[in-house]
Design a protein around this motif. Structure first.
Motif, mmCIF file in Angstrom:
data_model
loop_
_atom_site.group_PDB
_atom_site.id
_atom_site.type_symbol
_atom_site.label_atom_id
_atom_site.label_comp_id
_atom_site.label_asym_id
_atom_site.label_seq_id
_atom_site.Cartn_x
_atom_site.Cartn_y
_atom_site.Cartn_z
ATOM 1 N N ALA A 1 40.399 -40.646 23.159
ATOM 2 C CA ALA A 1 41.354 -39.544 22.943
ATOM 3 C C ALA A 1 42.076 -39.711 21.616
ATOM 4 O O ALA A 1 42.216 -38.748 20.846
ATOM 5 C CB ALA A 1 42.350 -39.483 24.093
ATOM 6 N N GLU A 2 42.538 -40.916 21.326
ATOM 7 C CA GLU A 2 43.238 -41.145 20.059
ATOM 8 C C GLU A 2 42.308 -40.897 18.871
ATOM 9 O O GLU A 2 42.698 -40.269 17.884
ATOM 10 C CB GLU A 2 43.803 -42.560 19.987
ATOM 11 N N LEU A 3 41.085 -41.366 18.968
ATOM 12 C CA LEU A 3 40.121 -41.146 17.896
ATOM 13 C C LEU A 3 39.875 -39.651 17.694
ATOM 14 O O LEU A 3 39.821 -39.162 16.564
ATOM 15 C CB LEU A 3 38.815 -41.871 18.196
ATOM 16 N N ALA A 4 39.755 -38.905 18.797
ATOM 17 C CA ALA A 4 39.536 -37.455 18.702
ATOM 18 C C ALA A 4 40.716 -36.759 18.035
ATOM 19 O O ALA A 4 40.530 -35.867 17.194
ATOM 20 C CB ALA A 4 39.292 -36.876 20.094
ATOM 21 N N ILE A 5 41.925 -37.164 18.373
ATOM 22 C CA ILE A 5 43.123 -36.564 17.766
ATOM 23 C C ILE A 5 43.187 -36.896 16.282
ATOM 24 O O ILE A 5 43.450 -36.017 15.452
ATOM 25 C CB ILE A 5 44.387 -37.037 18.516
ATOM 26 N N ARG A 6 42.951 -38.140 15.935
ATOM 27 C CA ARG A 6 42.969 -38.524 14.511
ATOM 28 C C ARG A 6 41.874 -37.780 13.728
ATOM 29 O O ARG A 6 42.088 -37.390 12.570
ATOM 30 C CB ARG A 6 42.838 -40.035 14.365
ATOM 31 N N THR A 7 40.739 -37.544 14.358
ATOM 32 C CA THR A 7 39.659 -36.794 13.714
ATOM 33 C C THR A 7 40.070 -35.346 13.500
ATOM 34 O O THR A 7 39.825 -34.764 12.439
ATOM 35 C CB THR A 7 38.373 -36.882 14.557
ATOM 36 N N ARG A 8 40.719 -34.750 14.500
ATOM 37 C CA ARG A 8 41.200 -33.363 14.363
ATOM 38 C C ARG A 8 42.288 -33.267 13.289
ATOM 39 O O ARG A 8 42.338 -32.297 12.537
ATOM 40 C CB ARG A 8 41.725 -32.838 15.695
ATOM 41 N N GLY B 1 37.783 -29.676 26.561
ATOM 42 C CA GLY B 1 37.111 -30.766 25.860
ATOM 43 C C GLY B 1 37.521 -30.951 24.412
ATOM 44 O O GLY B 1 37.004 -31.829 23.728
ATOM 45 N N GLN B 2 38.456 -30.120 23.923
ATOM 46 C CA GLN B 2 38.938 -30.235 22.544
ATOM 47 C C GLN B 2 40.442 -30.484 22.535
ATOM 48 O O GLN B 2 41.184 -29.886 23.323
ATOM 49 C CB GLN B 2 38.657 -28.949 21.754
ATOM 50 N N TRP B 3 40.889 -31.348 21.633
ATOM 51 C CA TRP B 3 42.323 -31.584 21.469
ATOM 52 C C TRP B 3 42.890 -30.548 20.506
ATOM 53 O O TRP B 3 42.334 -30.323 19.425
ATOM 54 C CB TRP B 3 42.567 -32.996 20.953
ATOM 55 N N VAL B 4 43.978 -29.885 20.937
ATOM 56 C CA VAL B 4 44.629 -28.860 20.118
ATOM 57 C C VAL B 4 46.123 -29.165 20.024
ATOM 58 O O VAL B 4 46.708 -29.779 20.913
ATOM 59 C CB VAL B 4 44.410 -27.437 20.687
ATOM 60 N N ILE B 5 46.718 -28.712 18.938
ATOM 61 C CA ILE B 5 48.145 -28.921 18.716
ATOM 62 C C ILE B 5 48.929 -27.844 19.455
ATOM 63 O O ILE B 5 48.710 -26.652 19.251
ATOM 64 C CB ILE B 5 48.477 -28.857 17.207
ATOM 65 N N GLU B 6 49.854 -28.288 20.297
ATOM 66 C CA GLU B 6 50.752 -27.360 21.001
ATOM 67 C C GLU B 6 52.062 -27.167 20.242
ATOM 68 O O GLU B 6 52.647 -26.090 20.293
ATOM 69 C CB GLU B 6 51.076 -27.883 22.397
ATOM 70 N N ALA B 7 52.535 -28.225 19.599
ATOM 71 C CA ALA B 7 53.819 -28.141 18.909
ATOM 72 C C ALA B 7 53.872 -29.164 17.783
ATOM 73 O O ALA B 7 53.341 -30.271 17.918
ATOM 74 C CB ALA B 7 54.967 -28.391 19.881
ATOM 75 N N GLU B 8 54.511 -28.773 16.671
ATOM 76 C CA GLU B 8 54.768 -29.692 15.572
ATOM 77 C C GLU B 8 56.198 -29.461 15.096
ATOM 78 O O GLU B 8 56.648 -28.316 14.989
ATOM 79 C CB GLU B 8 53.834 -29.428 14.381
ATOM 80 N N MET C 1 51.159 -37.546 22.009
ATOM 81 C CA MET C 1 52.171 -37.342 20.977
ATOM 82 C C MET C 1 51.765 -38.122 19.743
ATOM 83 O O MET C 1 51.421 -39.295 19.835
ATOM 84 C CB MET C 1 53.543 -37.810 21.475
ATOM 85 N N GLU C 2 51.799 -37.446 18.620
ATOM 86 C CA GLU C 2 51.469 -38.044 17.316
ATOM 87 C C GLU C 2 52.746 -38.118 16.490
ATOM 88 O O GLU C 2 53.504 -37.150 16.423
ATOM 89 C CB GLU C 2 50.425 -37.162 16.612
ATOM 90 N N HIS C 3 52.980 -39.253 15.857
ATOM 91 C CA HIS C 3 54.116 -39.428 14.947
ATOM 92 C C HIS C 3 53.557 -39.880 13.606
ATOM 93 O O HIS C 3 52.620 -40.681 13.563
ATOM 94 C CB HIS C 3 55.085 -40.499 15.459
ATOM 95 N N GLY C 4 54.149 -39.380 12.531
ATOM 96 C CA GLY C 4 53.655 -39.797 11.225
ATOM 97 C C GLY C 4 54.505 -39.317 10.070
ATOM 98 O O GLY C 4 55.641 -38.877 10.242
ATOM 99 N N ARG C 5 53.914 -39.426 8.890
ATOM 100 C CA ARG C 5 54.553 -39.005 7.640
ATOM 101 C C ARG C 5 53.800 -37.801 7.078
ATOM 102 O O ARG C 5 52.594 -37.685 7.283
ATOM 103 C CB ARG C 5 54.493 -40.136 6.599
ATOM 104 N N TRP C 6 54.516 -36.937 6.368
ATOM 105 C CA TRP C 6 53.869 -35.819 5.692
ATOM 106 C C TRP C 6 54.348 -35.793 4.249
ATOM 107 O O TRP C 6 55.412 -36.325 3.914
ATOM 108 C CB TRP C 6 54.147 -34.479 6.380
ATOM 109 N N GLU C 7 53.525 -35.192 3.401
ATOM 110 C CA GLU C 7 53.928 -34.989 2.016
ATOM 111 C C GLU C 7 53.304 -33.715 1.496
ATOM 112 O O GLU C 7 52.262 -33.271 1.979
ATOM 113 C CB GLU C 7 53.546 -36.181 1.135
ATOM 114 N N GLY C 8 53.987 -33.113 0.527
ATOM 115 C CA GLY C 8 53.490 -31.924 -0.148
ATOM 116 C C GLY C 8 53.405 -32.203 -1.635
ATOM 117 O O GLY C 8 54.419 -32.492 -2.270
ATOM 118 N N ILE C 9 52.189 -32.140 -2.170
ATOM 119 C CA ILE C 9 51.941 -32.402 -3.582
ATOM 120 C C ILE C 9 51.726 -31.064 -4.285
ATOM 121 O O ILE C 9 50.936 -30.234 -3.833
ATOM 122 C CB ILE C 9 50.683 -33.288 -3.772
ATOM 123 N N ASP C 10 52.427 -30.856 -5.418
ATOM 124 C CA ASP C 10 52.269 -29.635 -6.201
ATOM 125 C C ASP C 10 50.841 -29.568 -6.736
ATOM 126 O O ASP C 10 50.379 -30.500 -7.398
ATOM 127 C CB ASP C 10 53.268 -29.620 -7.353
#
Length: 128
Positions: A4-11, A115-122, A85-94
């Motif tokens: 499951a974790e691998l599938a989420i990281r792949t998505r 059978g597919q992992w989808v984002i419900e909330a961010e 639940m996924e936690h992480g860092r984000w960045e926006g590059i010009d």
């Protein structure tokens, strides 16, 4: 790492690629139909898959834009429900100068549907 974790990281990697390539159509299947996103700076609420795809299409239409990348630091998969639940860092590059324009942290809730992992909330927090 669990399947499951691998599938989420792949998505997540696919989502990042879609942003880099300006491919709003590729973002749609990664989002749940009724997903929500709370943006980092102004806390705008963007509801629904189609609402988010519309926002991404507008973002990709500009010649100068931010190239967003989300980098997962932790994925916690529920042992009792098909959610995570996924936690992480984000960045926006010009895109025109390759300069970091904004960055912060985020949390994303995922659900396995059909059978597919989808984002419900961010939820994003702008820190710089």
């Amino acid at each position: 790492m669990s399947a499951a974790e691998l599938a989420i990281r792949t998505r997540r990697a696919a989502f990042n690629r879609a942003i880099a390539e300006g491919d709003a159509a590729a973002i749609g299947p990664i989002l749940a139909r009724d997903c929500v996103m709370v943006t980092g700076t102004d806390s705008a609420l963007i509801s629904g898959r189609m609402g988010q795809v519309k926002v991404w299409r507008r973002e990709f239409a500009g010649s100068a834009r931010l190239l967003y990348t989300r980098t997962p630091e932790q994925v916690t998969v529920s042992p009792v429900e098909p959610i995570a639940m996924e936690h992480g860092r984000w960045e926006g590059i010009d895109s025109t100068s390759d300069v970091l324009a904004a960055s912060g942290t985020y949390t994303a809730k995922w659900r396995e549907l059909g059978g597919q992992w989808v984002i419900e909330a961010e939820v994003f927090l702008t820190l710089a």
